[in-house]
Write a protein that holds these residues in place. Structure first.
Motif, PDB file in Angstrom:
ATOM      1  N   ARG A  14       0.633  -1.107  -0.136  1.00  0.00           N
ATOM      2  CA  ARG A  14       0.018  -0.031  -0.036  1.00  0.00           C
ATOM      3  C   ARG A  14       0.822   1.295  -0.049  1.00  0.00           C
ATOM      4  NH1 ARG A  14      -5.734  -0.371  -0.136  1.00  0.00           N
ATOM      5  NH2 ARG A  14      -6.361  -2.579   0.225  1.00  0.00           N
ATOM      6  N   LEU A  15       2.077   1.201   0.718  1.00  0.00           N
ATOM      7  CA  LEU A  15       2.751   2.257   0.779  1.00  0.00           C
ATOM      8  C   LEU A  15       3.264   3.239  -0.475  1.00  0.00           C
ATOM      9  CD1 LEU A  15       4.503   4.625   2.876  1.00  0.00           C
ATOM     10  CD2 LEU A  15       6.183   2.912   2.525  1.00  0.00           C
ATOM     11  N   PRO A  16       3.605   2.293  -1.732  1.00  0.00           N
ATOM     12  CA  PRO A  16       3.910   3.118  -3.091  1.00  0.00           C
ATOM     13  C   PRO A  16       2.682   3.907  -3.419  1.00  0.00           C
ATOM     14  CG  PRO A  16       4.754   0.825  -2.920  1.00  0.00           C
ATOM     15  CD  PRO A  16       3.968   0.918  -1.496  1.00  0.00           C
ATOM     16  N   LYS A  17       1.590   3.229  -3.202  1.00  0.00           N
ATOM     17  CA  LYS A  17       0.491   4.018  -3.950  1.00  0.00           C
ATOM     18  C   LYS A  17       0.166   5.541  -3.235  1.00  0.00           C
ATOM     19  CE  LYS A  17      -0.826   1.892  -7.238  1.00  0.00           C
ATOM     20  NZ  LYS A  17      -0.613   2.586  -8.729  1.00  0.00           N
ATOM     21  N   THR A  18       0.482   5.455  -1.851  1.00  0.00           N
ATOM     22  CA  THR A  18       0.369   6.756  -0.802  1.00  0.00           C
ATOM     23  C   THR A  18       1.458   7.809  -1.197  1.00  0.00           C
ATOM     24  OG1 THR A  18      -0.892   5.546   1.212  1.00  0.00           O
ATOM     25  CG2 THR A  18       0.273   7.526   1.406  1.00  0.00           C
ATOM     26  N   LEU A  19       2.404   7.352  -1.357  1.00  0.00           N
ATOM     27  CA  LEU A  19       3.612   8.018  -1.588  1.00  0.00           C
ATOM     28  C   LEU A  19       3.496   8.742  -3.079  1.00  0.00           C
ATOM     29  CD1 LEU A  19       6.781   6.081  -0.601  1.00  0.00           C
ATOM     30  CD2 LEU A  19       5.447   7.970   0.734  1.00  0.00           C
ATOM     31  N   ALA A  37       2.647  13.269  -6.138  1.00  0.00           N
ATOM     32  CA  ALA A  37       1.992  14.110  -7.267  1.00  0.00           C
ATOM     33  C   ALA A  37       1.291  15.377  -6.773  1.00  0.00           C
ATOM     34  CB  ALA A  37       0.933  13.050  -7.942  1.00  0.00           C
ATOM     35  N   GLY A  38       0.650  15.217  -5.530  1.00  0.00           N
ATOM     36  CA  GLY A  38       0.107  16.332  -5.109  1.00  0.00           C
ATOM     37  C   GLY A  38       1.114  17.566  -4.643  1.00  0.00           C
ATOM     38  N   PHE A  39       2.322  16.973  -4.134  1.00  0.00           N
ATOM     39  CA  PHE A  39       3.492  17.847  -3.768  1.00  0.00           C
ATOM     40  C   PHE A  39       3.807  18.845  -4.973  1.00  0.00           C
ATOM     41  CE2 PHE A  39       7.733  18.909  -2.934  1.00  0.00           C
ATOM     42  CZ  PHE A  39       7.838  19.512  -1.981  1.00  0.00           C
ATOM     43  N   VAL A  40       4.053  17.829  -6.143  1.00  0.00           N
ATOM     44  CA  VAL A  40       4.597  18.623  -7.242  1.00  0.00           C
ATOM     45  C   VAL A  40       3.648  19.451  -7.778  1.00  0.00           C
ATOM     46  CG1 VAL A  40       5.318  18.050  -9.813  1.00  0.00           C
ATOM     47  CG2 VAL A  40       6.165  16.619  -7.932  1.00  0.00           C
ATOM     48  N   LEU A  41       2.493  19.154  -7.783  1.00  0.00           N
ATOM     49  CA  LEU A  41       1.414  20.155  -8.371  1.00  0.00           C
ATOM     50  C   LEU A  41       1.241  21.208  -7.537  1.00  0.00           C
ATOM     51  CD1 LEU A  41      -0.547  20.060 -10.573  1.00  0.00           C
ATOM     52  CD2 LEU A  41      -2.166  19.154  -8.987  1.00  0.00           C
ATOM     53  N   ALA A  42       1.365  21.022  -6.165  1.00  0.00           N
ATOM     54  CA  ALA A  42       1.278  22.373  -5.256  1.00  0.00           C
ATOM     55  C   ALA A  42       2.466  23.162  -5.616  1.00  0.00           C
ATOM     56  CB  ALA A  42       1.171  21.749  -3.872  1.00  0.00           C
ATOM     57  N   VAL A  43       3.632  22.653  -5.631  1.00  0.00           N
ATOM     58  CA  VAL A  43       4.906  23.657  -5.618  1.00  0.00           C
ATOM     59  C   VAL A  43       4.830  24.039  -7.023  1.00  0.00           C
ATOM     60  CG1 VAL A  43       7.458  23.456  -5.824  1.00  0.00           C
ATOM     61  CG2 VAL A  43       6.160  22.223  -3.969  1.00  0.00           C
ATOM     62  N   GLY A  44       4.553  23.386  -8.086  1.00  0.00           N
ATOM     63  CA  GLY A  44       4.574  23.880  -9.667  1.00  0.00           C
ATOM     64  C   GLY A  44       3.471  24.947  -9.839  1.00  0.00           C
ATOM     65  N   LEU A  94       4.573  19.026   2.540  1.00  0.00           N
ATOM     66  CA  LEU A  94       4.618  17.463   2.059  1.00  0.00           C
ATOM     67  C   LEU A  94       4.313  16.624   3.272  1.00  0.00           C
ATOM     68  CD1 LEU A  94       5.500  15.429   0.013  1.00  0.00           C
ATOM     69  CD2 LEU A  94       7.830  15.701   0.819  1.00  0.00           C
ATOM     70  N   THR A  95       4.764  17.062   4.541  1.00  0.00           N
ATOM     71  CA  THR A  95       4.406  16.371   5.597  1.00  0.00           C
ATOM     72  C   THR A  95       2.721  16.278   5.821  1.00  0.00           C
ATOM     73  OG1 THR A  95       4.674  18.211   7.305  1.00  0.00           O
ATOM     74  CG2 THR A  95       6.518  16.555   6.576  1.00  0.00           C
ATOM     75  N   ALA A  96       2.178  17.316   5.534  1.00  0.00           N
ATOM     76  CA  ALA A  96       0.550  17.445   5.557  1.00  0.00           C
ATOM     77  C   ALA A  96       0.243  16.452   4.662  1.00  0.00           C
ATOM     78  CB  ALA A  96       0.292  18.887   5.802  1.00  0.00           C
ATOM     79  N   LEU A  97       0.574  16.679   3.500  1.00  0.00           N
ATOM     80  CA  LEU A  97       0.075  15.728   2.311  1.00  0.00           C
ATOM     81  C   LEU A  97       0.143  14.422   2.691  1.00  0.00           C
ATOM     82  CD1 LEU A  97       1.448  17.698  -0.959  1.00  0.00           C
ATOM     83  CD2 LEU A  97      -0.977  17.865   0.288  1.00  0.00           C
ATOM     84  N   VAL A  98       1.241  13.914   3.331  1.00  0.00           N
ATOM     85  CA  VAL A  98       1.251  12.460   3.732  1.00  0.00           C
ATOM     86  C   VAL A  98       0.166  11.880   4.420  1.00  0.00           C
ATOM     87  CG1 VAL A  98       2.680  10.886   4.759  1.00  0.00           C
ATOM     88  CG2 VAL A  98       3.778  12.558   3.166  1.00  0.00           C
ATOM     89  N   GLY A  99      -0.172  12.821   5.621  1.00  0.00           N
ATOM     90  CA  GLY A  99      -1.362  12.501   6.258  1.00  0.00           C
ATOM     91  C   GLY A  99      -2.650  12.810   5.872  1.00  0.00           C
ATOM     92  N   GLY A 100      -2.544  13.870   4.839  1.00  0.00           N
ATOM     93  CA  GLY A 100      -4.031  14.205   4.377  1.00  0.00           C
ATOM     94  C   GLY A 100      -4.507  13.424   3.329  1.00  0.00           C
ATOM     95  N   THR A 101      -3.572  12.559   2.692  1.00  0.00           N
ATOM     96  CA  THR A 101      -4.105  11.604   1.804  1.00  0.00           C
ATOM     97  C   THR A 101      -5.209  10.463   2.175  1.00  0.00           C
ATOM     98  OG1 THR A 101      -2.126  10.244   2.103  1.00  0.00           O
ATOM     99  CG2 THR A 101      -1.862  11.789   0.308  1.00  0.00           C
TER     100      THR A 101
END
Length: 293
Positions: free
Chosen positions: A75-80, A85-92, A224-231
């Motif tokens: 399961r971990l690879p899908k969460t990462l 993807a969300g992090f790249v989109l947010a930063v971009g 990024l840390t918030a995104l990991v938990g927010g997923t």
């Protein structure tokens, strides 16, 4: 580790009853509890859990009888993937947008643009992830069937969940970047560069961007840390096969080993991300080491 262990035991419900069902007699139920170690004293259960973690044994799932390490590895690879993807989109989106609006609204210029930017980013930031996810599904998977409703069937199925995860983070990052851009543009060294008649490209590329990026990277690490938990919430809306959906399933089934392992894994991931961000900031801005010392 202790907090997750204790909170699970406070949740009403008997894991043995969940496994056995409603038609099992007291003797069989007691046998299941004995086999799961639920009859052991609570401190003994905690000791076994901690010893297992430090020896690489995360236990076995109550419901599926699979090793918990196997479940996390699946399961971990899908969460990462979703968080990345969300992090790249947010930063971009967030950093370039903040830089652009900051440059356009410096020294009080374009007050309408400034008000529109502040209002829009505040609105986007205030939308809960689960509500935004549901709206995206309604608009772009039901009314306009462009993207799949749920599941992980390729890159196209990542668009909606990544957007739901990234929208609020991009709004926060854009606002912070704009504030930092305005502060840097009003600094004395930028004014001196303008007096020297340096080109706009050189002013922004050499003096503005590096100083803005230090603060932006700091916020990006927190995001990024918030995104990991927010997923967790977004994964359940889109039936994304990551740790979030497995965590919710395990909590509903009172599957203690799985919940404890996932919470621990998310915590370790957040600590590692924070460490990497600190190292990156110190490499880009050595002054941060001087301030820390």
């Amino acid at each position: 580790m202790v907090a997750s262990f204790a909170m699970l035991r406070l949740i009403p419900g008997d894991p043995a009853r969940r496994i056995a069902g409603s038609n099992v007699g007291p003797a069989e139920l007691e046998q299941i509890r004995q086999g799961l170690g639920l009859n052991d004293p609570i401190l003994t259960q905690l000791k076994d859990y901690v010893v297992g973690v430090f020896t690489g044994d995360l236990g076995t799932s109550y419901s599926s009888q699979q090793p918990v390490s196997t479940i996390i590895a699946d399961r971990l690879p899908k969460t990462l993937e979703l968080a990345g993807a969300g992090f790249v989109l947010a930063v971009g989106i967030g950093i370039p947008l903040g830089l652009l609006v900051g440059a356009l609204t410096r020294d009080g210029l374009r007050p309408r643009l400034s008000a529109a930017f502040t209002g829009t980013t505040s609105f986007v930031q205030s939308i809960p992830d689960y509500l935004l996810a549901a709206l995206l599904v309604l608009l772009f998977a039901v009314l306009i069937p462009v993207f799949p409703v749920a599941g992980a069937s390729g890159v196209i199925s990542l668009v909606l969940p990544a957007t739901a995860v990234a929208a609020g983070a991009a709004a926060i990052l854009a606002r912070v970047t704009r504030v930092e851009t305005l502060a840097v543009l009003s600094a004395d060294y930028v004014r001196a560069a303008r007096v020297k008649q340096l080109s706009t490209r050189r002013i922004y590329g050499v003096h503005v961007l590096p100083n803005v990026m230090t603060s932006a990277l700091t916020i990006s690490g927190l995001i990024l840390t918030a995104l990991v938990g927010g997923t967790v919430v977004v994964e359940n809306v889109f039936a994304w096969p990551g740790l979030g959906t497995e965590l919710v399933r395990a909590i509903s089934q009172r599957d203690y080993p799985v919940v404890q392992a996932i919470v621990l894994m998310l915590g370790v991931t957040i600590v590692i991300v924070n460490l990497l961000v600190d190292v990156l900031i110190s490499a880009l801005d050595p002054r941060s080491l001087l301030r820390a010392s």
